[in-house]
Design a protein around this motif. Structure first.
Motif, PDB file in Angstrom:
ATOM      1  N   UNK A 192      -6.790  16.044   5.989  1.00 54.94           N
ATOM      2  CA  UNK A 192      -5.948  14.999   5.404  1.00 54.94           C
ATOM      3  C   UNK A 192      -6.302  13.627   5.968  1.00 54.94           C
ATOM      4  N   UNK A 193      -6.584  13.578   7.257  1.00 53.91           N
ATOM      5  CA  UNK A 193      -6.960  12.302   7.877  1.00 53.91           C
ATOM      6  C   UNK A 193      -8.284  11.799   7.317  1.00 53.91           C
ATOM      7  N   UNK A 194      -9.204  12.725   7.089  1.00 54.63           N
ATOM      8  CA  UNK A 194     -10.499  12.338   6.525  1.00 54.63           C
ATOM      9  C   UNK A 194     -10.330  11.778   5.116  1.00 54.63           C
ATOM     10  N   UNK A 195      -9.521  12.447   4.301  1.00 54.47           N
ATOM     11  CA  UNK A 195      -9.307  11.969   2.936  1.00 54.47           C
ATOM     12  C   UNK A 195      -8.565  10.637   2.926  1.00 54.47           C
ATOM     13  N   UNK A 196      -7.594  10.502   3.830  1.00 57.00           N
ATOM     14  CA  UNK A 196      -6.813   9.262   3.874  1.00 57.00           C
ATOM     15  C   UNK A 196      -7.655   8.080   4.323  1.00 57.00           C
ATOM     16  N   UNK A 197      -8.707   8.346   5.074  1.00 57.94           N
ATOM     17  CA  UNK A 197      -9.535   7.244   5.569  1.00 57.94           C
ATOM     18  C   UNK A 197     -10.283   6.536   4.447  1.00 57.94           C
ATOM     19  N   UNK A 198     -10.358   7.166   3.264  1.00 59.25           N
ATOM     20  CA  UNK A 198     -11.049   6.552   2.136  1.00 59.25           C
ATOM     21  C   UNK A 198     -10.093   5.771   1.234  1.00 59.25           C
ATOM     22  N   UNK A 199      -8.805   5.753   1.564  1.00 67.08           N
ATOM     23  CA  UNK A 199      -7.828   5.015   0.772  1.00 67.08           C
ATOM     24  C   UNK A 199      -7.421   3.741   1.499  1.00 67.08           C
ATOM     25  N   UNK A 200      -7.194   2.666   0.778  1.00 65.53           N
ATOM     26  CA  UNK A 200      -6.717   1.432   1.429  1.00 65.53           C
ATOM     27  C   UNK A 200      -5.352   1.664   2.069  1.00 65.53           C
ATOM     28  N   UNK A 201      -5.086   1.037   3.201  1.00 73.04           N
ATOM     29  CA  UNK A 201      -3.780   1.227   3.865  1.00 73.04           C
ATOM     30  C   UNK A 201      -2.588   0.882   2.982  1.00 73.04           C
ATOM     31  N   UNK A 202      -2.769  -0.056   2.042  1.00 71.83           N
ATOM     32  CA  UNK A 202      -1.644  -0.459   1.197  1.00 71.83           C
ATOM     33  C   UNK A 202      -1.209   0.656   0.241  1.00 71.83           C
ATOM     34  N   UNK A 203      -2.053   1.683   0.080  1.00 71.75           N
ATOM     35  CA  UNK A 203      -1.708   2.780  -0.824  1.00 71.75           C
ATOM     36  C   UNK A 203      -1.129   3.990  -0.092  1.00 71.75           C
ATOM     37  N   UNK A 204      -0.971   3.892   1.225  1.00 65.70           N
ATOM     38  CA  UNK A 204      -0.459   5.034   1.986  1.00 65.70           C
ATOM     39  C   UNK A 204       0.937   5.435   1.537  1.00 65.70           C
ATOM     40  N   UNK A 205       1.793   4.432   1.308  1.00 70.04           N
ATOM     41  CA  UNK A 205       3.168   4.737   0.900  1.00 70.04           C
ATOM     42  C   UNK A 205       3.182   5.437  -0.449  1.00 70.04           C
ATOM     43  N   UNK A 206       2.325   4.997  -1.344  1.00 70.55           N
ATOM     44  CA  UNK A 206       2.300   5.579  -2.686  1.00 70.55           C
ATOM     45  C   UNK A 206       1.810   7.022  -2.662  1.00 70.55           C
ATOM     46  N   UNK A 207       0.800   7.308  -1.834  1.00 67.14           N
ATOM     47  CA  UNK A 207       0.188   8.631  -1.845  1.00 67.14           C
ATOM     48  C   UNK A 207       0.865   9.629  -0.906  1.00 67.14           C
ATOM     49  N   UNK A 208       1.416   9.128   0.209  1.00 67.25           N
ATOM     50  CA  UNK A 208       1.896  10.041   1.242  1.00 67.25           C
ATOM     51  C   UNK A 208       3.409   9.995   1.458  1.00 67.25           C
ATOM     52  N   UNK A 209       4.115   9.184   0.708  1.00 63.58           N
ATOM     53  CA  UNK A 209       5.566   9.122   0.835  1.00 63.58           C
ATOM     54  C   UNK A 209       6.216   9.821  -0.350  1.00 63.58           C
ATOM     55  N   UNK A 210       7.293  10.542  -0.077  1.00 63.52           N
ATOM     56  CA  UNK A 210       7.987  11.244  -1.153  1.00 63.52           C
ATOM     57  C   UNK A 210       8.689  10.270  -2.101  1.00 63.52           C
ATOM     58  N   UNK A 211       9.148   9.150  -1.566  1.00 64.73           N
ATOM     59  CA  UNK A 211       9.869   8.186  -2.402  1.00 64.73           C
ATOM     60  C   UNK A 211       8.924   7.333  -3.225  1.00 64.73           C
ATOM     61  N   UNK A 212       7.671   7.241  -2.786  1.00 67.30           N
ATOM     62  CA  UNK A 212       6.714   6.435  -3.519  1.00 67.30           C
ATOM     63  C   UNK A 212       6.879   4.964  -3.229  1.00 67.30           C
ATOM     64  N   UNK A 213       6.172   4.173  -3.962  1.00 70.48           N
ATOM     65  CA  UNK A 213       6.208   2.725  -3.782  1.00 70.48           C
ATOM     66  C   UNK A 213       7.245   2.155  -4.733  1.00 70.48           C
ATOM     67  N   UNK A 214       8.362   1.669  -4.174  1.00 67.51           N
ATOM     68  CA  UNK A 214       9.470   1.168  -4.992  1.00 67.51           C
ATOM     69  C   UNK A 214       9.311  -0.294  -5.377  1.00 67.51           C
ATOM     70  N   UNK A 215       8.252  -0.901  -4.901  1.00 71.75           N
ATOM     71  CA  UNK A 215       8.083  -2.311  -5.228  1.00 71.75           C
ATOM     72  C   UNK A 215       7.793  -2.491  -6.715  1.00 71.75           C
ATOM     73  N   UNK A 216       8.393  -3.466  -7.275  1.00 70.69           N
ATOM     74  CA  UNK A 216       8.198  -3.736  -8.695  1.00 70.69           C
ATOM     75  C   UNK A 216       6.846  -4.389  -8.923  1.00 70.69           C
TER      76      UNK A 216
END
Length: 219
Positions: A192-216
């Motif tokens: 999981x850490x290896x796969x996450x290293x290829x994603x921009x940090x700003x997308x962590x909430x969207x991909x790894x949070x259950x609530x997702x990105x609530x920003x409009x």
């Protein structure tokens, strides 16, 4: 008695509760003892239904340096000077104390390295008082051992044979460093850490949070 009880987490989730109820199930005066370096709460990752108040938890404080040295002094060869051996043990402890806290592993390291440490003395090249030269003689082996702590990829007998030739030693030890079976959760955490290293940090909430990105989204 179950040593390294944390390994039970990788087995059936019903195993640990069954062991703790062994006395009740068999109706015999049995006592189950679990030994682990982890706190009890870490063993409940898959069996949260166990009530810790029904257990007797006995914490053990880590060994201090004088205690470790006194225990390891018992491994001194009968034909060797105790003070000379203890100085070597203390040196090994000072070198490996940060990456290695396990007493048995430290004893294993001493058993591997001490014959190489005392080898120049037995050959008549240096005296036991020339600790600087003795330490310089095993620096190569200490550096190599630092890369393979806990792996036990080479036995004491194999060490004695291969350590006579540094190139042969590297050919035996190095390939084994990459043949390691990781624990179940560690394996997937590493993936999981290896796969996450290829994603921009700003997308962590969207991909790894259950609530997702609530920003409009901006219009």
């Amino acid at each position: 008695v179950f040593d390294k009880a944390e390994r039970l987490r990788d087995m059936s989730p019903t195993l640990l509760p069954s062991l703790l109820k062994l006395q009740e199930q068999t109706r015999t005066p049995l006592t189950v003892i679990l030994l682990s370096h982890l706190p009890w709460s870490s063993l409940l990752t898959r069996t949260p239904s166990i009530d810790p108040t029904t257990l007797l938890i006995i914490p053990f404080t880590p060994y201090t340096k004088p205690t470790i040295l006194s225990i390891m002094a018992r491994d001194c060869p009968p034909s060797e000077d105790t003070d000379f051996f203890l100085k070597f043990v203390e040196m090994i402890y000072d070198v490996f104390q940060r990456p290695c806290k396990d007493l048995n592993e430290l004893r294993h390291l001493v058993a591997l390295l001490f014959p190489k440490y005392v080898e120049p003395v037995l050959a008549g090249k240096v005296t036991r008082q020339q600790t600087g030269k003795l330490f310089a003689n095993i620096q190569f082996y200490i550096k190599e051992t630092l890369h393979s702590i806990y792996l036990r990829e080479i036995s004491s007998s194999e060490w004695q044979k291969t350590s006579e030739n540094k190139n042969l030693y590297q050919s035996v030890v190095r390939p084994a460093l990459y043949d390691v079976e990781l624990p179940f959760y560690t394996k997937f955490l590493l993936i999981a850490s290896f796969l996450a290293s290829y994603n921009p940090p700003r997308l962590d909430v969207r991909y790894f949070s259950r609530t997702g990105d609530d920003r409009k989204k901006r219009k």
